[in-house]
Structure formats: structure tokens, C-alpha cells
Design an enzyme around this catalytic site. Structure first.
Site, PDB file in Angstrom:
ATOM      1  N   CYS A 124       7.033   1.911  -6.693  1.00 29.84           N
ATOM      2  CA  CYS A 124       5.593   2.137  -6.786  1.00 29.84           C
ATOM      3  C   CYS A 124       5.136   3.129  -5.715  1.00 29.84           C
ATOM      4  CB  CYS A 124       4.838   0.812  -6.733  1.00 29.84           C
ATOM      5  SG  CYS A 124       3.110   0.960  -7.269  1.00 29.84           S
ATOM      6  N   HIS A 159       7.286  -2.527 -10.749  1.00 32.16           N
ATOM      7  CA  HIS A 159       7.761  -3.439  -9.707  1.00 32.16           C
ATOM      8  C   HIS A 159       8.880  -4.351 -10.225  1.00 32.16           C
ATOM      9  CE1 HIS A 159       4.874  -2.824  -6.361  1.00 32.16           C
ATOM     10  NE2 HIS A 159       4.114  -2.342  -7.334  1.00 32.16           N
ATOM     11  N   GLU A 167      11.071  -5.920  -8.530  1.00 27.24           N
ATOM     12  CA  GLU A 167      11.260  -7.087  -7.655  1.00 27.24           C
ATOM     13  C   GLU A 167      10.407  -8.266  -8.095  1.00 27.24           C
ATOM     14  OE1 GLU A 167       7.514  -5.415  -6.014  1.00 27.24           O
ATOM     15  OE2 GLU A 167       9.330  -4.598  -6.912  1.00 27.24           O
TER      16      GLU A 167
END
Length: 238
Positions: A113, A215, A217
Site C-alpha cells: 500500500c 493488504h 497481511e
């Protein structure tokens, strides 16, 4: 020997109920978990002086840049538009120095990001300060308050690119941004876009610098295929 990955920290800009001062460096746990699952050893690099970037990079085998605030427009030669939200020039300058030091040392970098946007600025590119006003974006690129782990729009990858190889031609991702890459930096190629042509992935000419606008994660625990991004990065480092 286990590879070591430095994760550049964020820091609190404003006092909070729990932390009365802003002297707190931190990183979200999901980034650490993704790297650990990829069998590398994460180290959090506290926000510091740009002159220390080379020494930090010498102590690790690769660099991960996380999400967070928007990138300060004056660092890519523009005055800020009214749509620009919070920025943190101290973090920007330190992370730009880290990217340049990693590139000079030939060590891999993964940007997520904001991290992808920092990479682009560090390598001489610029950003759309607001993708809706400047790039004509039509999709919802900030899904809040929808839960973070839920993919909400699709991206399409370039055939043969690193993202294409590990996740395929088309898949859904989450989204939390209003800035985005405009002109790619030196030796960077766009390898994924949303349907409204917002840049969602990049790769350097030598393949050692990669980035995504979404994202992974946040998604990897519920959608395990996104762990492949951390696994791929770990292989670059090894």
C-alpha cells in the site's frame, strides 16, 4: 542461516488515550506474522534519521515497507491538493532513504500500500494525490467499514509477472487508499491494475523490488493464498 527482514516502523503522530505522547514506534502484527510464516526473521526498524538508512540496511537481508499515511506531495515536486489527508514527512524521508540504500546494496524490497507508493517516489516516480479527482477512479478503493480481511474489488495481472505467477491472472483484493501511482519510477513496471486502471502491483527490472497496493497481511489468515506474497518475497531474500 535464517534471513533477516527489516520492517520500517510507523509512529504515532498524535497522543491517544493509551499513549499520552506520540513517542511510540510500532508495526501491525499481521506484517510480522506473514514474514514469520514465510520462515524469515522480522526486525522492526524504528523511525530514524535518513543518514542512518545505510547502516540499517547493512544489518538485514531485505526490507518491507508497510501501509499508513499518505506520502508528502512536495517530495515528488507537487503542492498538496485539498484532498490530501494526514502525511508524515519524517517517515517519508526515512523510508525513501531505506529504499535507496536497499537498491544500492542489491537487497530485495517489498512495499505494501503506502509502501509501494514510497518505493515509487524513492525511484523518481510520482503519485496521484487523489485517484478519484486526478485519475478518474470509479471503484471503491477504501472499503472501511467493511472488515479488513474481506476482498472487495478485482485486479488483473500482467502475464508472466511475479503476481501473475503466484496468484493468477485475476483475483479479488481488499483496499484502503486514495493515493496511487501515477508515473512509475525508474526501472519499475506496472504488473497489476484494478478495473478502473488504478495501479495495484509493481516490479523492478531486476525483480528485486516488488509492491502491491492492497493488504495481503490482512487477508492471509482467512485467504491463505495471499501468504504466497510473503513466501515469494522470502525466496527473493534467500
Amino acid at each position: 542461516m535464517t534471513s533477516k527482514i527489516g520492517i520500517a516502523s510507523n509512529h504515532l503522530i498524535h497522543p491517544t488515550e493509551r499513549f499520552g505522547t506520540n513517542f511510540v514506534d510500532y508495526i501491525q502484527r499481521d506484517y510480522v506474522t506473514g514474514l514469520r510464516q514465510a520462515d524469515v526473521l522480522p526486525f522492526v526498524l524504528p523511525l530514524g534519521d535518513p543518514k542512518d538508512a545505510k547502516a540499517y540496511i547493512e544489518s538485514v537481508d531485505g526490507l518491507l515497507l508497510s501501509g499508513g499515511q499518505g506520502v508528502t506531495p512536495i517530495l515528488y515536486g507537487e503542492e498538496p491538493l485539498a484532498e490530501v489527508a494526514e502525511t508524515d514527512i519524517y517517515r517519508d524521508q526515512f523510508e525513501i532513504a531505506l529504499v535507496k540504500a536497499a537498491q544500492e546494496a542489491g537487497k530485495p524490497v517489498l512495499g505494501i500500500c503506502r509502501g509501494m507508493q514510497v518505493i515509487n517516489v524513492a525511484l523518481g516516480g510520482n503519485l496521484y494525490q487523489d485517484i478519484y479527482k486526478q485519475a478518474g477512479a470509479t471503484e471503491k478503493h477504501n472499503q472501511y467499514p467493511t472488515s479488513w480481511e474481506i476482498p472487495t474489488h478485482h485486479v488483473t495481472t500482467t502475464s508472466g509477472s511475479w503476481l501473475n505467477q503466484i496468484l493468477g491472472e485475476r483475483f479479488a483484493v481488499n483496499s484502503f487508499h486514495h493515493q496511487g501511482i501515477h508515473q512509475p519510477g525508474k526501472d519499475l513496471t506496472v504488473v497489476a491494475q484494478s478495473d478502473d486502471h488504478v495501479v495495484e502491483g509493481i516490479e523492478s527490472a531486476n525483480g528485486k523490488i516488488i509492491g502491491v497496493e492492497f493488504h495481503p497481511e490482512m487477508m492471509r489468515a482467512v485467504h491463505p493464498e495471499f501468504q504466497k506474497i510473503f513466501d515469494y518475497f522470502a525466496e527473493l531474500v534467500k
